[in-house]
Design an enzyme around this catalytic site. Structure first.
Site, PDB file in Angstrom:
ATOM      1  N   GLY A  53       0.776  -1.243   0.000  1.00  0.00           N
ATOM      2  CA  GLY A  53       0.000   0.000   0.000  1.00  0.00           C
ATOM      3  C   GLY A  53       0.802   1.285   0.000  1.00  0.00           C
ATOM      4  O   GLY A  53       0.366   2.298  -0.533  1.00  0.00           O
ATOM      5  N   ASP A  96      -5.059   1.926  10.825  1.00  0.00           N
ATOM      6  CA  ASP A  96      -6.485   1.710  11.079  1.00  0.00           C
ATOM      7  C   ASP A  96      -6.606   1.218  12.525  1.00  0.00           C
ATOM      8  O   ASP A  96      -6.540   2.030  13.445  1.00  0.00           O
ATOM      9  CB  ASP A  96      -6.937   0.675  10.035  1.00  0.00           C
ATOM     10  CG  ASP A  96      -8.418   0.436   9.992  1.00  0.00           C
ATOM     11  OD1 ASP A  96      -9.169   1.333  10.330  1.00  0.00           O
ATOM     12  OD2 ASP A  96      -8.821  -0.673   9.603  1.00  0.00           O
ATOM     13  N   LYS A 129      -6.423   6.914  10.937  1.00  0.00           N
ATOM     14  CA  LYS A 129      -7.846   6.854  11.293  1.00  0.00           C
ATOM     15  C   LYS A 129      -7.935   6.489  12.773  1.00  0.00           C
ATOM     16  O   LYS A 129      -8.167   5.339  13.124  1.00  0.00           O
ATOM     17  CB  LYS A 129      -8.549   5.808  10.414  1.00  0.00           C
ATOM     18  CG  LYS A 129      -8.477   6.143   8.941  1.00  0.00           C
ATOM     19  CD  LYS A 129      -9.469   5.360   8.102  1.00  0.00           C
ATOM     20  CE  LYS A 129      -8.972   3.992   7.775  1.00  0.00           C
ATOM     21  NZ  LYS A 129      -9.868   3.256   6.849  1.00  0.00           N
ATOM     22  N   ARG A 147      -5.373   1.143  -6.743  1.00  0.00           N
ATOM     23  CA  ARG A 147      -4.089   1.654  -6.253  1.00  0.00           C
ATOM     24  C   ARG A 147      -3.545   2.758  -7.155  1.00  0.00           C
ATOM     25  O   ARG A 147      -2.821   3.639  -6.714  1.00  0.00           O
ATOM     26  CB  ARG A 147      -3.045   0.530  -6.185  1.00  0.00           C
ATOM     27  CG  ARG A 147      -3.324  -0.555  -5.155  1.00  0.00           C
ATOM     28  CD  ARG A 147      -2.066  -1.405  -4.961  1.00  0.00           C
ATOM     29  NE  ARG A 147      -2.325  -2.702  -4.334  1.00  0.00           N
ATOM     30  CZ  ARG A 147      -2.341  -2.919  -3.022  1.00  0.00           C
ATOM     31  NH1 ARG A 147      -2.146  -1.926  -2.188  1.00  0.00           N
ATOM     32  NH2 ARG A 147      -2.563  -4.118  -2.535  1.00  0.00           N
TER      33      ARG A 147
HETATM   34  P1  IMP Z   1      -4.472  -2.043  10.738  1.00  0.00           P
HETATM   35  O1  IMP Z   1      -3.599  -3.213  11.102  1.00  0.00           O
HETATM   36  O2  IMP Z   1      -5.905  -2.277  11.128  1.00  0.00           O
HETATM   37  O3  IMP Z   1      -3.957  -0.726  11.249  1.00  0.00           O
HETATM   38  O4  IMP Z   1      -4.537  -2.016   9.159  1.00  0.00           O
HETATM   39  C1  IMP Z   1      -3.618  -1.361   8.394  1.00  0.00           C
HETATM   40  C2  IMP Z   1      -3.640  -1.887   6.990  1.00  0.00           C
HETATM   41  O5  IMP Z   1      -4.988  -2.190   6.549  1.00  0.00           O
HETATM   42  C3  IMP Z   1      -3.140  -0.798   6.055  1.00  0.00           C
HETATM   43  O6  IMP Z   1      -1.746  -0.881   5.892  1.00  0.00           O
HETATM   44  C4  IMP Z   1      -3.923  -1.069   4.786  1.00  0.00           C
HETATM   45  O7  IMP Z   1      -3.264  -2.006   3.983  1.00  0.00           O
HETATM   46  C5  IMP Z   1      -5.234  -1.644   5.268  1.00  0.00           C
HETATM   47  N1  IMP Z   1      -6.259  -0.581   5.385  1.00  0.00           N
HETATM   48  C6  IMP Z   1      -6.733   0.001   6.526  1.00  0.00           C
HETATM   49  N2  IMP Z   1      -7.649   0.951   6.256  1.00  0.00           N
HETATM   50  C7  IMP Z   1      -7.735   0.989   4.898  1.00  0.00           C
HETATM   51  C8  IMP Z   1      -8.514   1.792   3.997  1.00  0.00           C
HETATM   52  O8  IMP Z   1      -9.304   2.664   4.357  1.00  0.00           O
HETATM   53  N3  IMP Z   1      -8.322   1.543   2.671  1.00  0.00           N
HETATM   54  C9  IMP Z   1      -7.451   0.597   2.198  1.00  0.00           C
HETATM   55  N4  IMP Z   1      -6.709  -0.159   3.008  1.00  0.00           N
HETATM   56  C10 IMP Z   1      -6.853   0.031   4.348  1.00  0.00           C
HETATM   57 MG    MG Z   2      -4.909  -3.451   1.120  1.00  0.00          MG
END
Ligand code: IMP
Ligand code: MG
Length: 213
Positions: free
Chosen positions: A68, A127, A155, A189
């Site tokens: 990403g 996230d 977020k 992307r």
């Molecule tokens: P976390 O482990 O929940 O913080 O997730 C992080 C990963 O989830 C990021 O590196 C993204 O690859 C994916 N992700 C989280 N939110 C989004 C979003 O709104 N759009 C696309 N990918 C997301």
């Molecule tokens: Mg992804």
């Protein structure tokens, strides 16, 4: 009357909407454009300037998790004016596809030894913080001289794990975003701006959002 306006086949564009993607199937799947290309680039230049000042004479290693962040990393490093190294890791998340139960495993490790190096971890979006918490634990165990986080998007409303973030591009509401490197089912992307995926586009693929990396 202005003839060129009347004859123009191009529909009026939302402010900042890249002309290239006007009417494309990818852009049609968005319910709104959250951050335009010029706004993204301006903020990234600010981050680059700050990082250049903070890491002057530190020869940092910028580390990104595939895939990403690839566009953000590419743009960010071109606004950094000091010597740096760049490396990447790859992870997979297993387990039930909810935000809270995934298990993270490395599928590609670093090529550069980060022991005693100043490491700046570059992330696209934080996230829940689950993936990052695991990654930071793993990087810390290799004894870098310092370890900080730079994320383009944060977020914080749904954060499950406390994280100390040194550089944040944009704080966003809890909406699923795509574009500028971020995908949904590996699509979108390549959009040069960031948008919110429409409910219609999400239901067409029936993948739970927040389940992928
Ligand atoms: P976390 O482990 O929940 O913080 O997730 C992080 C990963 O989830 C990021 O590196 C993204 O690859 C994916 N992700 C989280 N939110 C989004 C979003 O709104 N759009 C696309 N990918 C997301
Ligand atoms: Mg992804």
């Amino acid at each position: 009357m202005n003839k060129s306006t009347v004859d123009s086949p191009v529909q009026p564009l939302a402010p900042g909407f890249s002309k290239l993607f006007s009417g494309s199937a990818l852009a049609d799947d968005l319910s709104e454009i959250l951050i335009t290309e010029p706004v993204l680039q301006a903020r990234i230049a600010e981050l680059g300037a700050q990082i250049s000042a903070d890491y002057a004479d530190k020869d940092p290693v910028l580390v990104g998790v595939l895939r990403g962040m690839f566009i953000f990393m590419a743009d960010l490093v071109r606004t950094i004016t000091i010597p740096i190294s760049v490396d990447f890791i790859g992870i997979t998340r297993y387990g039930p596809s909810t935000r809270t139960h995934g298990i993270v495993r490395f599928v590609k490790d670093l090529d550069i030894c980060i022991q005693n190096r100043h490491v700046l971890f570059v992330e696209d979006v934080i996230d829940t913080g689950m993936s990052l918490r695991y990654i930071m634990q793993s990087l810390r165990a290799r004894h870098p001289a310092s370890l900080h986080i730079c994320t383009l998007f944060d977020k914080p409303r749904i954060r499950l794990f406390e994280l100390d973030v040194a550089y944040t591009g944009f704080v966003l509401p809890d909406k699923f975003i795509v574009g500028y490197g971020l995908d949904y089912d590996e699509r979108y992307r390549n959009l040069p701006f960031v948008g919110v995926l429409s409910d219609d586009a999400i239901s067409r693929r029936r993948l739970p959002v927040g389940s992928q990396t």
